[in-house]
Design a protein around this motif. Structure first.
Motif, PDB file in Angstrom:
ATOM      1  N   CYS A 195       0.855  -1.190   0.000  1.00 13.53           N
ATOM      2  CA  CYS A 195       0.000   0.000   0.000  1.00 13.53           C
ATOM      3  C   CYS A 195       0.891   1.240   0.000  1.00 13.53           C
ATOM      4  CB  CYS A 195      -0.946   0.019   1.205  1.00 13.53           C
ATOM      5  SG  CYS A 195      -0.123   0.292   2.797  1.00 13.53           S
ATOM      6  N   GLU A 196       0.259   2.397  -0.175  1.00 10.20           N
ATOM      7  CA  GLU A 196       0.987   3.658  -0.102  1.00 10.20           C
ATOM      8  C   GLU A 196       1.215   4.030   1.361  1.00 10.20           C
ATOM      9  OE1 GLU A 196      -0.773   6.843  -2.208  1.00 10.20           O
ATOM     10  OE2 GLU A 196      -0.983   5.727  -4.088  1.00 10.20           O
ATOM     11  N   THR A 197       2.313   4.715   1.627  1.00  6.57           N
ATOM     12  CA  THR A 197       2.600   5.160   2.989  1.00  6.57           C
ATOM     13  C   THR A 197       3.058   6.613   2.973  1.00  6.57           C
ATOM     14  OG1 THR A 197       4.927   4.453   2.914  1.00  6.57           O
ATOM     15  CG2 THR A 197       3.305   2.833   3.685  1.00  6.57           C
ATOM     16  N   MET A 198       2.882   7.277   4.101  1.00  7.74           N
ATOM     17  CA  MET A 198       3.304   8.679   4.199  1.00  7.74           C
ATOM     18  C   MET A 198       3.665   9.005   5.649  1.00  7.74           C
ATOM     19  SD  MET A 198       1.201  12.163   3.164  1.00  7.74           S
ATOM     20  CE  MET A 198       1.115  11.657   1.457  1.00  7.74           C
ATOM     21  N   ALA A 209      -6.395  -5.027   8.131  1.00  6.71           N
ATOM     22  CA  ALA A 209      -7.157  -3.881   7.621  1.00  6.71           C
ATOM     23  C   ALA A 209      -7.201  -3.782   6.100  1.00  6.71           C
ATOM     24  CB  ALA A 209      -6.592  -2.584   8.200  1.00  6.71           C
ATOM     25  N   SER A 210      -6.220  -4.371   5.399  1.00  9.57           N
ATOM     26  CA  SER A 210      -6.114  -4.251   3.931  1.00  9.57           C
ATOM     27  C   SER A 210      -6.228  -2.791   3.481  1.00  9.57           C
ATOM     28  CB  SER A 210      -7.205  -5.087   3.251  1.00  9.57           C
ATOM     29  OG  SER A 210      -7.086  -6.443   3.607  1.00  9.57           O
ATOM     30  N   PRO A 211      -5.381  -1.906   4.002  1.00  8.84           N
ATOM     31  CA  PRO A 211      -5.505  -0.485   3.675  1.00  8.84           C
ATOM     32  C   PRO A 211      -4.915  -0.150   2.309  1.00  8.84           C
ATOM     33  CG  PRO A 211      -3.627  -0.811   5.100  1.00  8.84           C
ATOM     34  CD  PRO A 211      -4.264  -2.161   4.938  1.00  8.84           C
ATOM     35  N   GLY A 212      -5.394   0.959   1.753  1.00 11.73           N
ATOM     36  CA  GLY A 212      -4.771   1.485   0.543  1.00 11.73           C
ATOM     37  C   GLY A 212      -3.688   2.479   0.883  1.00 11.73           C
ATOM     38  N   LYS A 213      -3.761   3.011   2.140  1.00  9.90           N
ATOM     39  CA  LYS A 213      -2.779   4.007   2.553  1.00  9.90           C
ATOM     40  C   LYS A 213      -2.604   3.955   4.069  1.00  9.90           C
ATOM     41  CE  LYS A 213      -1.710   8.960   2.259  1.00  9.90           C
ATOM     42  NZ  LYS A 213      -2.152  10.271   1.753  1.00  9.90           N
ATOM     43  N   ILE A 214      -1.363   4.099   4.522  1.00 10.91           N
ATOM     44  CA  ILE A 214      -1.039   4.228   5.939  1.00 10.91           C
ATOM     45  C   ILE A 214      -0.306   5.555   6.134  1.00 10.91           C
ATOM     46  CG2 ILE A 214       0.285   3.314   7.878  1.00 10.91           C
ATOM     47  CD1 ILE A 214      -0.058   0.538   6.716  1.00 10.91           C
ATOM     48  N   LEU A 215      -0.778   6.346   7.067  1.00  8.52           N
ATOM     49  CA  LEU A 215      -0.189   7.659   7.353  1.00  8.52           C
ATOM     50  C   LEU A 215       0.224   7.704   8.822  1.00  8.52           C
ATOM     51  CD1 LEU A 215       0.381  10.721   6.890  1.00  8.52           C
ATOM     52  CD2 LEU A 215      -2.044  11.124   7.390  1.00  8.52           C
ATOM     53  N   ILE A 216       1.447   8.142   9.065  1.00 11.97           N
ATOM     54  CA  ILE A 216       1.910   8.356  10.437  1.00 11.97           C
ATOM     55  C   ILE A 216       2.260   9.828  10.600  1.00 11.97           C
ATOM     56  CG2 ILE A 216       3.697   7.852  12.147  1.00 11.97           C
ATOM     57  CD1 ILE A 216       3.825   5.045  11.182  1.00 11.97           C
ATOM     58  N   LYS A 217       1.684  10.440  11.635  1.00 16.45           N
ATOM     59  CA  LYS A 217       1.944  11.840  11.941  1.00 16.45           C
ATOM     60  C   LYS A 217       2.667  11.942  13.279  1.00 16.45           C
ATOM     61  CE  LYS A 217      -2.245  13.632   9.674  1.00 16.45           C
ATOM     62  NZ  LYS A 217      -3.504  14.404   9.901  1.00 16.45           N
ATOM     63  N   ILE A 218       3.771  12.674  13.285  1.00 11.79           N
ATOM     64  CA  ILE A 218       4.482  12.987  14.530  1.00 11.79           C
ATOM     65  C   ILE A 218       4.290  14.480  14.761  1.00 11.79           C
ATOM     66  CG2 ILE A 218       6.711  13.021  15.704  1.00 11.79           C
ATOM     67  CD1 ILE A 218       7.577  10.696  13.941  1.00 11.79           C
ATOM     68  N   HIS A 219       3.481  14.819  15.744  1.00 17.98           N
ATOM     69  CA  HIS A 219       3.165  16.238  15.919  1.00 17.98           C
ATOM     70  C   HIS A 219       3.033  16.583  17.395  1.00 17.98           C
ATOM     71  CE1 HIS A 219      -1.244  16.236  16.996  1.00 17.98           C
ATOM     72  NE2 HIS A 219      -1.030  14.967  16.750  1.00 17.98           N
ATOM     73  N   GLN A 220       2.927  17.869  17.657  1.00 20.42           N
ATOM     74  CA  GLN A 220       2.848  18.370  19.028  1.00 20.42           C
ATOM     75  C   GLN A 220       1.595  19.214  19.186  1.00 20.42           C
ATOM     76  OE1 GLN A 220       6.539  19.797  20.462  1.00 20.42           O
ATOM     77  NE2 GLN A 220       5.783  20.433  22.457  1.00 20.42           N
ATOM     78  N   GLY A 278      -8.207   1.415   6.011  1.00 22.91           N
ATOM     79  CA  GLY A 278      -8.616   0.037   5.760  1.00 22.91           C
ATOM     80  C   GLY A 278     -10.020  -0.284   6.218  1.00 22.91           C
ATOM     81  N   SER A 279     -10.263  -1.562   6.452  1.00 22.52           N
ATOM     82  CA  SER A 279     -11.609  -2.057   6.728  1.00 22.52           C
ATOM     83  C   SER A 279     -12.153  -1.630   8.079  1.00 22.52           C
ATOM     84  CB  SER A 279     -11.619  -3.587   6.646  1.00 22.52           C
ATOM     85  OG  SER A 279     -10.656  -4.138   7.535  1.00 22.52           O
ATOM     86  N   GLY A 280     -11.266  -1.310   9.032  1.00 20.20           N
ATOM     87  CA  GLY A 280     -11.736  -0.921  10.358  1.00 20.20           C
ATOM     88  C   GLY A 280     -12.370  -2.099  11.088  1.00 20.20           C
ATOM     89  N   VAL A 302     -16.042   0.486  11.260  1.00 23.51           N
ATOM     90  CA  VAL A 302     -16.096  -0.518  10.195  1.00 23.51           C
ATOM     91  C   VAL A 302     -16.238   0.177   8.841  1.00 23.51           C
ATOM     92  CG1 VAL A 302     -17.395  -2.463   9.258  1.00 23.51           C
ATOM     93  CG2 VAL A 302     -17.087  -2.247  11.727  1.00 23.51           C
ATOM     94  N   GLY A 303     -15.317  -0.128   7.938  1.00 26.61           N
ATOM     95  CA  GLY A 303     -15.349   0.432   6.594  1.00 26.61           C
ATOM     96  C   GLY A 303     -14.698   1.791   6.457  1.00 26.61           C
ATOM     97  N   GLU A 304     -14.237   2.380   7.575  1.00 21.95           N
ATOM     98  CA  GLU A 304     -13.685   3.739   7.519  1.00 21.95           C
ATOM     99  C   GLU A 304     -12.270   3.844   8.071  1.00 21.95           C
ATOM    100  OE1 GLU A 304     -16.277   6.662   9.114  1.00 21.95           O
ATOM    101  OE2 GLU A 304     -18.053   5.882   8.077  1.00 21.95           O
ATOM    102  N   GLY A 305     -11.669   2.726   8.434  1.00 26.29           N
ATOM    103  CA  GLY A 305     -10.276   2.755   8.869  1.00 26.29           C
ATOM    104  C   GLY A 305     -10.094   2.857  10.368  1.00 26.29           C
ATOM    105  N   THR A 306      -8.834   3.001  10.755  1.00 26.17           N
ATOM    106  CA  THR A 306      -8.450   2.984  12.173  1.00 26.17           C
ATOM    107  C   THR A 306      -7.418   4.072  12.445  1.00 26.17           C
ATOM    108  OG1 THR A 306      -8.825   0.593  12.290  1.00 26.17           O
ATOM    109  CG2 THR A 306      -7.441   1.563  14.011  1.00 26.17           C
TER     110      THR A 306
END
Length: 251
Positions: free
Chosen positions: A145-148, A181-192, A205-207, A239-243
């Protein structure tokens, strides 16, 4: 005269009686205080033991995963390179020998890289941002999948215990997303957010229905691990909207 003597005796007796009660009260309070101190020391020792046990388990898990990674690299990557080098050296063409030498140099570099991962020294030498970037690149390179990665700052100079827990929790969160989850994209944010530093792991993914999670689930284990370093773990999923998983770092 007798009444005066009686009053004196009563005063003396009352004084002694009250003194005895006060002494008993003081002794009882000292005893209770010492009992509470002993209980508190026992609780602190128990927390320390659980903390050390958690860190030891995490170190063992990371070492096992590292060894598994080395095994795959030796079989899939270095093994293929050595086979290719052998074919080139078996040729009568001089240019093939030169290619074989280049491949051997590449093998040497790969082996040196693997040797550095045999212990946990790499944990201290890498920042969480670098680790996350490596994990996401590895996932994307497989074509899964795509990642960011989005980072507002660099997470550096963390104590080793915090870094170990974060690395393992991030690994497990990503593994769960890939497995379930079978996601199309995984995003990780490191923020404050004000004084609070967070790592957000999101997938489309499937949630799942979070109400079906039990205390024995893997998510509970991740939450417990974050608590051992004074951090927080929050999961939301539909469900159906990701995690989304939010890891809150200790202040």
């Amino acid at each position: 005269m007798d009444s005066v003597e009686n009053q004196v005796y009563i005063i003396i007796f009352s004084t002694l009686f009250l003194g005895g009660i006060m002494s008993t009260f003081v002794v009882a309070m000292v005893f209770i205080h010492r009992q509470r101190q002993a209980q508190n020391r026992q609780k602190v020792d128990q927390i320390k033991t659980e903390h050390e046990k958690t860190l030891l388990n995490i170190e063992n898990e990371i070492q096992q995963e590292t060894l598994a990674h080395i095994g795959r690299e030796l079989h899939d990557n270095i093994g293929q390179l050595l086979s290719l080098a052998k074919l080139n050296f078996g040729s009568l063409k001089p240019e093939k020998h030169a290619e074989g030498k280049e491949i051997l140099n590449q093998v040497i570099q790969e082996v040196r890289g693997l040797s550095k991962t045999l212990n946990l020294d790499w944990v201290e030498s890498i920042s969480i941002n670098e680790f996350v970037a490596q994990q996401l690149d590895r996932i994307q390179n497989t074509g899964f999948c795509e990642t960011m990665l989005e980072a507002d700052f660099e997470l550096i100079d963390l104590p080793k215990d915090q870094k170990l827990v974060l690395i393992r929790v991030i690994q497990e969160s990503l593994n769960n997303a890939m497995k379930h989850a079978s996601p199309g994209k995984i995003l990780i944010k490191i923020h404050q957010d004000g004084p609070t530093k967070q790592i957000r792991i999101q997938d489309d993914g499937s949630g799942f229905d979070t109400s079906l999670q039990t205390n024995g689930s893997g998510m509970y284990n991740l939450q417990n691990r974050m608590q051992t370093i004074g951090g927080g773990f929050e999961l939301t999923s539909t469900v159906g909207e990701g995690t989304e998983i939010i890891l809150t770092l200790p202040n």
